[in-house]
Design an enzyme around this catalytic site. Structure first.
Site, short mmCIF file in Angstrom:
data_model
loop_
_atom_site.label_atom_id
_atom_site.label_comp_id
_atom_site.label_asym_id
_atom_site.label_seq_id
_atom_site.Cartn_x
_atom_site.Cartn_y
_atom_site.Cartn_z
N CYS A 1 -22.60 44.97 -35.04
CA CYS A 1 -22.68 44.05 -36.21
C CYS A 1 -24.67 43.39 -36.18
CB CYS A 1 -22.12 42.29 -35.78
SG CYS A 1 -20.23 43.32 -35.96
N GLY B 1 -17.46 31.47 -47.20
CA GLY B 1 -18.66 32.66 -46.86
C GLY B 1 -17.27 33.35 -45.54
N ASP B 2 -15.84 33.00 -45.60
CA ASP B 2 -15.14 32.67 -44.45
C ASP B 2 -14.57 34.69 -44.24
OD1 ASP B 2 -12.45 31.75 -43.22
OD2 ASP B 2 -11.90 30.38 -44.32
N ASP C 1 -10.69 40.41 -38.39
CA ASP C 1 -11.20 39.04 -39.25
C ASP C 1 -9.73 38.64 -40.02
OD1 ASP C 1 -13.82 38.70 -39.39
OD2 ASP C 1 -14.24 40.96 -40.85
N ASP D 1 -14.45 34.10 -36.94
CA ASP D 1 -14.79 34.66 -35.19
C ASP D 1 -16.22 35.01 -35.12
OD1 ASP D 1 -15.52 36.48 -37.18
OD2 ASP D 1 -14.03 38.07 -36.62
#
Length: 331
Positions: free
Chosen positions: A20, A50-51, A92, A225
């Site tokens: 990431c 921006g979830d 997610d 997260d």
């Protein structure tokens, strides 16, 4: 695993970055998607906050959750990379309070450079984690690519009224973190030296299913997260979406064994430095040294949940407070 990657095929050496930490920086990403959201009555969660996943209402009791996540190798072992990428993609759905129901693979592979047997191990790792999650992995898509990448598109289900969202935080709520930080600096050390850190692999392959279930059972409605934007980056997004600020107690934040040593020895990714640059104008970091700030901004891969509430076994690392400066870090 049944097949070990030969010494001549260290997967992390075939990628410009790892995991990431390869994300497009948050500020650039926000500018890229600005204005693209289209209103839709059935869309419960979209681009605006921006979830972690999109959510569409099916009926009064069910919402469909949809997400996709993939990245370059974060470890050299192909089976472990597959497991990590799958756990990260499934996260997610858990971060939204949902249950994954089906996933499909996304595979980019330099087929003339790396053996197909290694790609099979990556896919096997993903399939095994999907099985552990009770989520069938059914096919997917592959392309010939100069750089290896792997991940999944995942579909899940959740209850519209009990979704975990990053815009539902309220002042006075404690902040709990369900996995220790330090994954990024340990992965950077692994990429540079080949040292293997089982504690990091274990953290990255641990599903967030149990933390999700505990949060939903406790009536919590706000979570995210912690992945490529680090704890500070994801908390900043949550605070802005919820219209609050946050105070973090840096002394309460847990870290994996070896993380501070990796930081001391300079194994900090470019993604982590970009995270810190992005949050600095919106934060008061004066109470901690820059090294501590870098750890709080460390780009995680398949990190834990950051929850606005208390859940069993998760340390409380801060609190949401009335809106002022977005983030205040206390020693």
């Amino acid at each position: 695993m049944d097949l070990e990657a030969p010494a001549t095929h260290r997967l992390t050496q075939y990628a410009h970055g790892g995991g990431c930490a390869c994300k497009i920086p948050p500020g650039e990403l926000e500018a890229m998607v600005s204005g693209l959201a289209a209103p839709d009555a059935s869309l419960l969660v979209g681009l605006d906050g921006g979830d972690d996943a999109a959510a569409v209402r099916l009926d009064g009791d069910r919402a469909v959750l949809s997400t996709v996540d993939f990245f370059t190798p974060v470890v050299d072992d192909p089976y472990d990379w597959g497991r990590i990428a799958a756990a990260n993609a499934l996260s997610d759905i858990y971060a939204m309070g949902g249950r994954p129901v089906v996933a499909v693979n996304l595979l980019c592979w330099p087929r003339e450079v790396l053996p197909v047997e290694l790609a099979r191990e990556v896919l096997r790792g993903g399939a095994d984690v999907g099985r552990d999650a009770g989520c069938p992995v059914a096919g997917g898509h592959s392309v010939d690519d100069p750089e290896p990448k792997y991940g999944m598109a995942v579909t899940g289900l959740g209850a519209p009224e009990s979704l975990l969202r990053n815009d539902s935080g309220r002042a006075g709520q404690p902040l709990s973190l369900t996995k220790p930080l330090g994954i990024g600096v340990l992965n950077s050390r692994h990429k540079a030296t080949g040292e293997v850190f089982p504690q990091a692999v274990e953290a990255m392959t641990t599903l967030n299913a149990r933390a999700c279930a505990a949060a939903v059972a406790a009536g919590i409605r706000c979570a995210t997260d912690v992945t490529g934007f680090g704890l500070l980056g994801h908390l900043l997004k949550l605070a802005r979406a919820s219209g609050v600020s946050a105070v973090v107690d840096s002394a309460a934040v847990p870290y994996l064994d070896g993380a501070r040593e990796a930081l001391r020895d300079g194994y900090v990714s470019g993604g982590t430095r970009r995270n810190l640059d992005w949050v600095r104008p919106h934060s008061d970091l004066s109470a901690i040294p820059k090294s501590e700030a870098l750890l709080l901004a460390d780009a995680q891969t398949s990190g834990g949940l950051l929850v606005a509430g208390e859940i069993p076994g998760a340390p409380v690392v801060g609190e949401l407070v009335p809106r002022g400066q977005h983030l205040v870090i206390a020693r």
